[in-house]
Design a protein around this motif. Sequence first.
Motif, PDB file in Angstrom:
ATOM      1  N   ASN A 112       0.934  -1.334  -0.067  1.00  0.00           N
ATOM      2  CA  ASN A 112      -0.003   0.027  -0.060  1.00  0.00           C
ATOM      3  C   ASN A 112       0.891   1.229   0.040  1.00  0.00           C
ATOM      4  N   MET A 113       1.801   1.459  -1.086  1.00  0.00           N
ATOM      5  CA  MET A 113       2.830   2.466  -1.023  1.00  0.00           C
ATOM      6  C   MET A 113       2.243   3.728  -1.024  1.00  0.00           C
ATOM      7  N   SER A 114       2.869   4.709  -0.431  1.00  0.00           N
ATOM      8  CA  SER A 114       2.621   6.323  -0.614  1.00  0.00           C
ATOM      9  C   SER A 114       4.131   6.769  -0.914  1.00  0.00           C
ATOM     10  N   PRO A 115       3.999   8.083  -1.404  1.00  0.00           N
ATOM     11  CA  PRO A 115       5.123   8.744  -1.764  1.00  0.00           C
ATOM     12  C   PRO A 115       6.324   8.601  -0.577  1.00  0.00           C
ATOM     13  N   GLU A 116       5.818   8.806   0.421  1.00  0.00           N
ATOM     14  CA  GLU A 116       6.887   8.591   1.599  1.00  0.00           C
ATOM     15  C   GLU A 116       7.565   7.317   1.618  1.00  0.00           C
ATOM     16  N   ASP A 117       7.051   6.329   1.019  1.00  0.00           N
ATOM     17  CA  ASP A 117       8.060   5.112   0.793  1.00  0.00           C
ATOM     18  C   ASP A 117       8.866   5.126  -0.277  1.00  0.00           C
ATOM     19  N   SER A 118       9.340   6.311  -1.156  1.00  0.00           N
ATOM     20  CA  SER A 118      10.025   6.527  -1.862  1.00  0.00           C
ATOM     21  C   SER A 118      11.323   6.431  -1.160  1.00  0.00           C
ATOM     22  N   SER A 119      12.226   5.229  -1.377  1.00  0.00           N
ATOM     23  CA  SER A 119      13.645   5.336  -0.802  1.00  0.00           C
ATOM     24  C   SER A 119      14.385   4.206  -1.508  1.00  0.00           C
ATOM     25  N   ILE A 120      15.643   3.805  -0.873  1.00  0.00           N
ATOM     26  CA  ILE A 120      16.303   2.720  -1.536  1.00  0.00           C
ATOM     27  C   ILE A 120      16.137   1.773  -0.272  1.00  0.00           C
ATOM     28  N   TYR A 121      15.893   0.730  -0.846  1.00  0.00           N
ATOM     29  CA  TYR A 121      15.859  -0.632   0.037  1.00  0.00           C
ATOM     30  C   TYR A 121      17.001  -1.649  -0.145  1.00  0.00           C
ATOM     31  N   LEU A 122      17.560  -1.787   1.034  1.00  0.00           N
ATOM     32  CA  LEU A 122      18.841  -2.841   0.632  1.00  0.00           C
ATOM     33  C   LEU A 122      18.515  -3.966   1.284  1.00  0.00           C
ATOM     34  N   CYS A 123      19.344  -5.278   1.014  1.00  0.00           N
ATOM     35  CA  CYS A 123      19.307  -6.544   1.737  1.00  0.00           C
ATOM     36  C   CYS A 123      20.775  -6.731   2.287  1.00  0.00           C
ATOM     37  N   SER A 124      21.046  -7.517   3.309  1.00  0.00           N
ATOM     38  CA  SER A 124      22.089  -7.447   3.832  1.00  0.00           C
ATOM     39  C   SER A 124      22.358  -8.913   4.226  1.00  0.00           C
ATOM     40  N   VAL A 125      23.662  -9.493   4.361  1.00  0.00           N
ATOM     41  CA  VAL A 125      23.640 -10.842   4.800  1.00  0.00           C
ATOM     42  C   VAL A 125      24.697 -10.688   5.898  1.00  0.00           C
ATOM     43  N   GLY A 126      24.775 -11.473   7.118  1.00  0.00           N
ATOM     44  CA  GLY A 126      25.847 -11.457   8.186  1.00  0.00           C
ATOM     45  C   GLY A 126      26.754 -12.703   7.911  1.00  0.00           C
ATOM     46  N   LEU A 127      27.806 -12.681   7.451  1.00  0.00           N
ATOM     47  CA  LEU A 127      28.805 -13.844   7.367  1.00  0.00           C
ATOM     48  C   LEU A 127      29.582 -13.770   8.508  1.00  0.00           C
ATOM     49  N   ALA A 128      30.155 -12.607   9.128  1.00  0.00           N
ATOM     50  CA  ALA A 128      30.684 -12.701  10.345  1.00  0.00           C
ATOM     51  C   ALA A 128      29.889 -12.108  11.344  1.00  0.00           C
ATOM     52  N   LYS A 129      30.013 -12.188  12.598  1.00  0.00           N
ATOM     53  CA  LYS A 129      29.224 -11.806  13.625  1.00  0.00           C
ATOM     54  C   LYS A 129      29.064 -10.336  13.620  1.00  0.00           C
ATOM     55  N   ASN A 130      30.027  -9.400  13.216  1.00  0.00           N
ATOM     56  CA  ASN A 130      29.894  -8.101  12.934  1.00  0.00           C
ATOM     57  C   ASN A 130      29.946  -7.637  11.737  1.00  0.00           C
ATOM     58  N   ILE A 131      30.086  -8.406  10.718  1.00  0.00           N
ATOM     59  CA  ILE A 131      30.311  -7.585   9.348  1.00  0.00           C
ATOM     60  C   ILE A 131      29.151  -8.329   8.539  1.00  0.00           C
ATOM     61  N   GLN A 132      28.646  -7.205   7.670  1.00  0.00           N
ATOM     62  CA  GLN A 132      27.538  -7.563   6.964  1.00  0.00           C
ATOM     63  C   GLN A 132      27.845  -7.149   5.474  1.00  0.00           C
ATOM     64  N   TYR A 133      27.493  -7.856   4.409  1.00  0.00           N
ATOM     65  CA  TYR A 133      27.621  -7.254   3.108  1.00  0.00           C
ATOM     66  C   TYR A 133      26.107  -6.985   2.701  1.00  0.00           C
TER      67      TYR A 133
END
Lengths: 114, 113
Positions: B82-103
């Motif tokens: 139910n998108m609105s103009p306020e949802d305009s953004s960049i959406y990013l996924c990441s994965v955690g391979l080491a406990k403190n590092i995400q790619y």
Amino acid sequence: GESVGLHLPTLSVQEGDNSIINCAYSNSASDYFIWYKQESGKGPQFIIDIRSNMDKRQGQRVTVLLNKTVKHLSLQIAATQPGDSAVYFCAEWGGGGATNKLIFGTGTLLAVQP
Amino acid sequence: SAVISQKPSRDICQRGTSLTIQCQVDSQVTMMFWYRQQPGQSLTLIATANQGSEATYESGFVIDKFPISRPNLTFSTLTVSNMSPEDSSIYLCSVGLAKNIQYFGAGTRLSVL
């Protein structure tokens, strides 16, 4: 691509100079502090991290300094190159109830002048 | 490191519609995350995508607005509903391979008209 640095603090340096990007963090219990580089149109890229029990760590052309007394983190880039132009984010990880989460700072736009 | 593919890379959507963003990783990972990055701003964690259970949402984000699926250890989807103009953004996924590092993936640039 679009810029992610429209409203961010900007550091402008001459090619070949050293750059120092600063960050203030909030959680004194964080276990790690991490620097990410985000180029226009791309996702953040891991640069270097430092554990909370260290005060300095060096990588290739980069050095991260951690001052826990004043909750300050810095990233030093030696001999800055045009390819270093990007937005740089510091992030905190771990500590207290925030385990497994990265909390990002506001970011700094590094502009390298030829 | 890991190779993370996000689809679509960008989209322009009409108000009131929904968009599903896909994130594919080239190896099995336990931790996957979804972030939002509004123009000129930093990254904000939306939720942690848990394999085999419901996602864990951060304050200010709810499942009805941002449903997440995690059917296996290499794939996740985020739906912006139910998108609105306020949802305009960049959406990013990441994965955690080491406990403190995400790619991170390259992101999905969403514009809502």
